[in-house]
Design a protein around this motif. Structure first.
Motif, PDB file in Angstrom:
ATOM      1  N   ILE A  75       0.845  -1.194   0.000  1.00  0.00           N
ATOM      2  CA  ILE A  75       0.000   0.000   0.000  1.00  0.00           C
ATOM      3  C   ILE A  75       0.884   1.248   0.000  1.00  0.00           C
ATOM      4  O   ILE A  75       1.724   1.444   0.883  1.00  0.00           O
ATOM      5  N   LEU A  76       0.685   2.075  -1.015  1.00  0.00           N
ATOM      6  CA  LEU A  76       1.452   3.307  -1.188  1.00  0.00           C
ATOM      7  C   LEU A  76       0.539   4.497  -0.904  1.00  0.00           C
ATOM      8  O   LEU A  76      -0.675   4.403  -1.068  1.00  0.00           O
ATOM      9  N   ILE A  77       1.118   5.617  -0.497  1.00  0.00           N
ATOM     10  CA  ILE A  77       0.297   6.774  -0.135  1.00  0.00           C
ATOM     11  C   ILE A  77       0.981   8.080  -0.527  1.00  0.00           C
ATOM     12  O   ILE A  77       2.207   8.205  -0.446  1.00  0.00           O
ATOM     13  N   PHE A  78       0.173   9.023  -0.988  1.00  0.00           N
ATOM     14  CA  PHE A  78       0.592  10.411  -1.174  1.00  0.00           C
ATOM     15  C   PHE A  78      -0.401  11.274  -0.416  1.00  0.00           C
ATOM     16  O   PHE A  78      -1.614  11.066  -0.503  1.00  0.00           O
ATOM     17  N   VAL A  79       0.099  12.262   0.324  1.00  0.00           N
ATOM     18  CA  VAL A  79      -0.764  13.200   1.051  1.00  0.00           C
ATOM     19  C   VAL A  79      -0.343  14.614   0.679  1.00  0.00           C
ATOM     20  O   VAL A  79       0.832  14.972   0.800  1.00  0.00           O
ATOM     21  N   GLY A  80      -1.310  15.408   0.208  1.00  0.00           N
ATOM     22  CA  GLY A  80      -0.975  16.786  -0.155  1.00  0.00           C
ATOM     23  C   GLY A  80      -1.920  17.336  -1.207  1.00  0.00           C
ATOM     24  O   GLY A  80      -2.911  16.701  -1.584  1.00  0.00           O
ATOM     25  N   ARG A  81      -1.595  18.540  -1.677  1.00  0.00           N
ATOM     26  CA  ARG A  81      -2.403  19.157  -2.721  1.00  0.00           C
ATOM     27  C   ARG A  81      -2.275  18.379  -4.033  1.00  0.00           C
ATOM     28  O   ARG A  81      -1.176  17.952  -4.396  1.00  0.00           O
ATOM     29  N   ILE A  82      -3.387  18.213  -4.712  1.00  0.00           N
ATOM     30  CA  ILE A  82      -3.368  17.551  -6.020  1.00  0.00           C
ATOM     31  C   ILE A  82      -3.037  18.623  -7.054  1.00  0.00           C
ATOM     32  O   ILE A  82      -3.911  19.277  -7.624  1.00  0.00           O
ATOM     33  N   ILE A  83      -1.748  18.791  -7.281  1.00  0.00           N
ATOM     34  CA  ILE A  83      -1.254  19.843  -8.154  1.00  0.00           C
ATOM     35  C   ILE A  83       0.076  19.399  -8.745  1.00  0.00           C
ATOM     36  O   ILE A  83       0.858  18.694  -8.091  1.00  0.00           O
ATOM     37  N   SER A  84       0.332  19.793  -9.978  1.00  0.00           N
ATOM     38  CA  SER A  84       1.484  19.258 -10.711  1.00  0.00           C
ATOM     39  C   SER A  84       2.821  19.594 -10.064  1.00  0.00           C
ATOM     40  O   SER A  84       3.769  18.811 -10.170  1.00  0.00           O
ATOM     41  N   ILE A  85       2.925  20.761  -9.387  1.00  0.00           N
ATOM     42  CA  ILE A  85       4.210  21.118  -8.790  1.00  0.00           C
ATOM     43  C   ILE A  85       4.586  20.196  -7.631  1.00  0.00           C
ATOM     44  O   ILE A  85       5.720  20.232  -7.160  1.00  0.00           O
ATOM     45  N   LYS A  86       3.638  19.365  -7.182  1.00  0.00           N
ATOM     46  CA  LYS A  86       3.948  18.335  -6.192  1.00  0.00           C
ATOM     47  C   LYS A  86       4.438  17.053  -6.870  1.00  0.00           C
ATOM     48  O   LYS A  86       4.678  16.045  -6.209  1.00  0.00           O
ATOM     49  N   ASN A  87       4.537  17.080  -8.196  1.00  0.00           N
ATOM     50  CA  ASN A  87       4.973  15.925  -8.999  1.00  0.00           C
ATOM     51  C   ASN A  87       4.013  14.735  -8.907  1.00  0.00           C
ATOM     52  O   ASN A  87       4.431  13.577  -8.953  1.00  0.00           O
ATOM     53  N   ILE A  88       2.716  15.044  -8.826  1.00  0.00           N
ATOM     54  CA  ILE A  88       1.733  13.954  -8.749  1.00  0.00           C
ATOM     55  C   ILE A  88       1.669  13.159 -10.047  1.00  0.00           C
ATOM     56  O   ILE A  88       1.385  11.951 -10.030  1.00  0.00           O
ATOM     57  N   PHE A  89       1.929  13.809 -11.181  1.00  0.00           N
ATOM     58  CA  PHE A  89       1.873  13.090 -12.463  1.00  0.00           C
ATOM     59  C   PHE A  89       3.130  12.248 -12.669  1.00  0.00           C
ATOM     60  O   PHE A  89       3.099  11.246 -13.380  1.00  0.00           O
ATOM     61  N   PHE A  90       4.217  12.647 -12.027  1.00  0.00           N
ATOM     62  CA  PHE A  90       5.408  11.802 -11.990  1.00  0.00           C
ATOM     63  C   PHE A  90       5.086  10.514 -11.228  1.00  0.00           C
ATOM     64  O   PHE A  90       5.471   9.411 -11.647  1.00  0.00           O
ATOM     65  N   ILE A  91       4.370  10.651 -10.115  1.00  0.00           N
ATOM     66  CA  ILE A  91       3.940   9.469  -9.354  1.00  0.00           C
ATOM     67  C   ILE A  91       3.096   8.571 -10.247  1.00  0.00           C
ATOM     68  O   ILE A  91       3.299   7.353 -10.307  1.00  0.00           O
ATOM     69  N   LEU A  92       2.138   9.169 -10.949  1.00  0.00           N
ATOM     70  CA  LEU A  92       1.220   8.385 -11.782  1.00  0.00           C
ATOM     71  C   LEU A  92       1.958   7.644 -12.890  1.00  0.00           C
ATOM     72  O   LEU A  92       1.679   6.465 -13.163  1.00  0.00           O
ATOM     73  N   ASP A  93       2.915   8.315 -13.518  1.00  0.00           N
ATOM     74  CA  ASP A  93       3.703   7.659 -14.567  1.00  0.00           C
ATOM     75  C   ASP A  93       4.502   6.482 -14.002  1.00  0.00           C
ATOM     76  O   ASP A  93       4.654   5.443 -14.657  1.00  0.00           O
ATOM     77  N   SER A  94       4.988   6.651 -12.779  1.00  0.00           N
ATOM     78  CA  SER A  94       5.732   5.561 -12.127  1.00  0.00           C
ATOM     79  C   SER A  94       4.805   4.397 -11.781  1.00  0.00           C
ATOM     80  O   SER A  94       5.181   3.227 -11.907  1.00  0.00           O
ATOM     81  N   LEU A  95       3.582   4.720 -11.377  1.00  0.00           N
ATOM     82  CA  LEU A  95       2.617   3.672 -11.056  1.00  0.00           C
ATOM     83  C   LEU A  95       2.199   2.894 -12.306  1.00  0.00           C
ATOM     84  O   LEU A  95       1.946   1.681 -12.234  1.00  0.00           O
ATOM     85  N   LYS A  96       2.112   3.589 -13.431  1.00  0.00           N
ATOM     86  CA  LYS A  96       1.809   2.892 -14.692  1.00  0.00           C
ATOM     87  C   LYS A  96       2.906   1.875 -15.009  1.00  0.00           C
ATOM     88  O   LYS A  96       2.629   0.734 -15.413  1.00  0.00           O
TER      89      LYS A  96
END
Length: 390
Positions: free
Chosen positions: A208-229
């Motif tokens: 189980i992996l977790i991210f906590v914070g604002r859903i905004i690109s400067i937090k590198n959330i899409f980098f996380i998503l690409d890694s999850l893919k």
């Protein structure tokens, strides 16, 4: 016996908006108000029950579209509130933003001839570059944004690398480092923990992996998503929790569908209950936090309290505070390497457990300790100011 002070904490965004700075100022105010008189001066940003052990003084403004921030008009608001705040007779003012409410704090401190302290919480160049789409414009704007800090008597930074960065953007003096703390306690409710596991169907999940914070690109959330893919492409079983809301939430949801990760990813929305958040950390194995813009993320401390270490970017400000494979994990900003690092960590449970224990022991710091360090700085600056006037 401690000298009781009248403290003004000036901030340009506050509840009901929630971000790391809001949480930091709230907790600092809560601790300081136990032996001082504290007034938080903040924008009026929506309906919120201002029942706190400290006073909240609200200033009306205009909400900035697509954000939780409020613009305070200097011309119309300063004269209206200046005289009222002057009557508070503060002993010290502590600003937490260089924008208009912060500037109001600086002016009041000067006119009362009292110390004005500032804290740099944010890498403003990241925020500006996201909007302006230009590094050159971002650098020029950040120099202007940070200019008011040079009018303060002392600057606090929340991480060591920030010292060099703010000096590069024009800050002229020597800051002091006071690291952030946390109010979060370890998840202690087995019932709540079980309810969360049932709610999100996590009973049989081992990774189980977790991210906590604002859903905004400067937090590198899409980098996380690409890694999850990539993680799914490698046929690796996992569940990912995105905890929070933000302006790019819909874009993230659309990309989750595009990557066909609906079964692997759970978006919990904003979690305001601290006990629930603690249990979400507790049931997770690894915090994913590849943000480059954060200075000293509160989530790494919150996760550490619950023995959940983080995977950070080695060259980030948060990453440099982590000892790799000791109290957390680091990796370069590369999707393939980040994905492989996740697998390495989850497959080595002995290392993961050891690092989890170390993270709790070395990264957790209470706001009580932060408030004590900050109060001692206030006293020092007040005495210094008094000596200058003799």
């Amino acid at each position: 016996m401690k000298k009781r002070l009248k403290i003004g904490l000036f901030i340009d965004t506050f509840y009901p908006a929630i971000d790391g700075v809001v949480i930091a100022v709230d907790n600092l105010a809560l601790e300081l108000s136990k032996y001082n008189d504290v007034v938080v001066v903040a924008p009026n940003s929506g309906e919120y029950d201002d029942i706190k052990p400290y006073k909240i003084y609200r200033i009306n403004g205009l909400k900035v579209p697509s954000s939780e921030y409020v613009f305070i008009n200097k011309k119309t608001q300063f004269s209206k509130h200046y005289k009222k705040l002057l009557k508070e007779r503060f002993d010290v003012i502590h600003i937490h933003s260089p924008f208009n409410i912060g500037k109001l704090g600086i002016k009041i401190a000067k006119d009362l001839n009292i110390p004005c302290i500032c804290t740099v919480h944010t890498r403003f160049n990241f925020e500006v570059e996201r909007i302006a789409k230009s590094k050159k414009i971002s650098n020029l704007a950040t120099k202007v944004i940070l200019r008011p800090y040079n009018q303060c008597d002392k600057c606090i930074v929340v991480n060591d690398p920030l010292i060099e960065e703010i000096k590069n953007f024009g800050y002229k003096y020597d800051p002091v480092v006071i690291y952030n703390g946390t109010d979060l306690k370890k998840c202690s409710s087995k019932k709540l923990r079980a309810e969360i596991i049932e709610k999100y169907n996590l009973k049989d999940e081992k990774n189980i992996l977790i991210f906590v914070g604002r859903i905004i690109s400067i937090k590198n959330i899409f980098f996380i998503l690409d890694s999850l893919k990539l993680l799914k492409d490698k046929n690796y079983d996992f569940k990912m929790l995105f905890v929070g809301t933000g302006p790019e939430e819909n874009e993230l949801k659309n990309k989750i569908k595009k990557y066909k990760l609906e079964n692997e990813i759970i978006m919990t929305d904003k979690i305001t209950d601290r006990k629930t958040l603690a249990c979400l950390y507790d049931i997770s194995n690894l915090l994913l936090f590849p943000s480059l813009m954060d200075t000293s993320s509160l989530v790494r401390i919150e996760a550490a309290i619950n023995k959940t270490p983080g995977l950070f970017i080695s060259e980030s400000m948060v990453g440099v505070t982590i000892k790799n494979n000791v109290n957390g994990f680091t990796c370069s900003l590369d999707n393939e390497k980040y994905t492989n690092r996740i697998i390495e960590i989850l497959e080595n449970r002995r290392l993961l457990n050891r690092v989890s224990r170390s993270a709790k022991r070395t990264l957790s710091k209470t706001w009580r300790k932060v408030a004590k360090e900050t109060y001692n700085l206030y006293i020092k600056m007040i005495e210094q100011k008094e000596n200058e006037d003799e």
